[in-house]
Design an enzyme around this catalytic site. Sequence first.
Site, PDB file in Angstrom:
ATOM      1  CB  SER A 218      14.211   5.354  19.297  1.00 38.69           C
ATOM      2  OG  SER A 218      12.824   5.509  19.613  1.00 38.69           O
ATOM      3  CG  ASP A 340      10.087  -2.160  17.178  1.00 39.31           C
ATOM      4  OD1 ASP A 340      10.008  -2.026  18.309  1.00 39.31           O
ATOM      5  OD2 ASP A 340      11.363  -0.925  17.479  1.00 39.31           O
ATOM      6  CG  HIS A 369      11.392   0.086  20.157  1.00 40.01           C
ATOM      7  ND1 HIS A 369      11.325   0.476  19.315  1.00 40.01           N
ATOM      8  CD2 HIS A 369      11.338   1.747  21.284  1.00 40.01           C
ATOM      9  CE1 HIS A 369      11.827   1.947  19.246  1.00 40.01           C
ATOM     10  NE2 HIS A 369      12.109   2.088  20.403  1.00 40.01           N
TER      11      HIS A 369
END
Length: 414
Positions: A218, A340, A369
């Site tokens: 991320s 996502d 995600h």
Amino acid sequence: MLSSTVPQHCYHLLLICRFCSIAQPPQLAEYMSHSSLLLKHTHAHIPMSSHPQTPVLVCSDAFRVFLQRHCPVVAEPFSPTPWCWGGRLQTLVRVLIKSSPQVDYRNELIRTADGGQISLDWVDNGDSAAYPECYSRPTVLILPGLTGNSRQTYVLHAVSQATRRGYRCVVFNNRGFGGEELLTPVTFCAADTSDLERVVLHVRELFPQAPLLGTGVSLGGMLLLNYLARKGSEAGLVAGLTMSVSWDTLESCASLEQPINRLIFNRHLTCHSLRHRKMLETVVDVDHVLKARTIREFDERYTSVMFGYKSCLDYYQEASPNYKLPRTTVPILCLNAADDPFSPKHALPVALAKRLPNVALLVTSHGGHIGYLEGLYPRGEGYMDRLFGQFIQAAFDHPGDLKGACSIKEEILD
């Protein structure tokens, strides 16, 4: 009997918690309160199919051959958990039920030029049979996400994958998130690579003969990509691996501001991103920051102010790694899911990945995600974990082949 007021995916989650002897997480109640809206939105916008689908691999022919030979998971169909295949569900459920492998860290605090400190969590793996010599043992540097640290489940699984192969691991905790005291009123952002540069230099000085690979999840992946672009051939890494990166920060914010995403995700990101109030209130209006209800509001009130950007838009342009890819010079594998909610598929750098010999973009249809849950009871090792394990082993075991497959042509850097 299933109550009509409890959507089926929540009911399944409750069953999993009971079956696996997991205490019902407090987050589940809040999630269930929004579940009807979530289910309606999911049905309206995501194809109703959880059948296994082979991920799309976008890269040069030479890089593809290398990955298919040494990292076969890239060609395997990904089959999401049948009761949890939507992107939002994958994202939420992973946090609630993923297992936490036992990891014993050795903590180290290092100082920075501005008087701050960074917390590093090491797993030295001194019993490694594959690499008994400490000085040459391959090292994996792990960068967690925005609100993460070395105790996140995805970090623990990555460490488990690496140590079982004989490698050493070090987790770079963002300032203020590793349990250490914040010595200066400075935290971190995706565009500021100075702390990462300090960490890489430190690790390289400790183990100059050990190959070093970086992996980021991320926001950690965004930071890694921005670092690789900034340092170019002087990055000091043999390869990079990113998972669930937000490629275009402005597009990611737009996605997170859609009604259902705004309701579910934004408050978690904003309320966990500001700590050490006494130190930080010397540079920002903490009360104003804490009233932020979206990540964009948080970045307007905090991140852009903290790091001296004229506006939030200026920060987002600098933080987005998509257009910087041509400046990278090491092999990079990037995993993203098409569903996502943090990284919309239309913002994925497909065109760049097609023409850059050192970049491979692997896109699954589902996964959310940092989710990638598979199997009926997805508590243990998942698709993302297997990909991580196979790629780092391929990079360390076949460095010559990887370098050859990802040779850089000068004209691409112009």
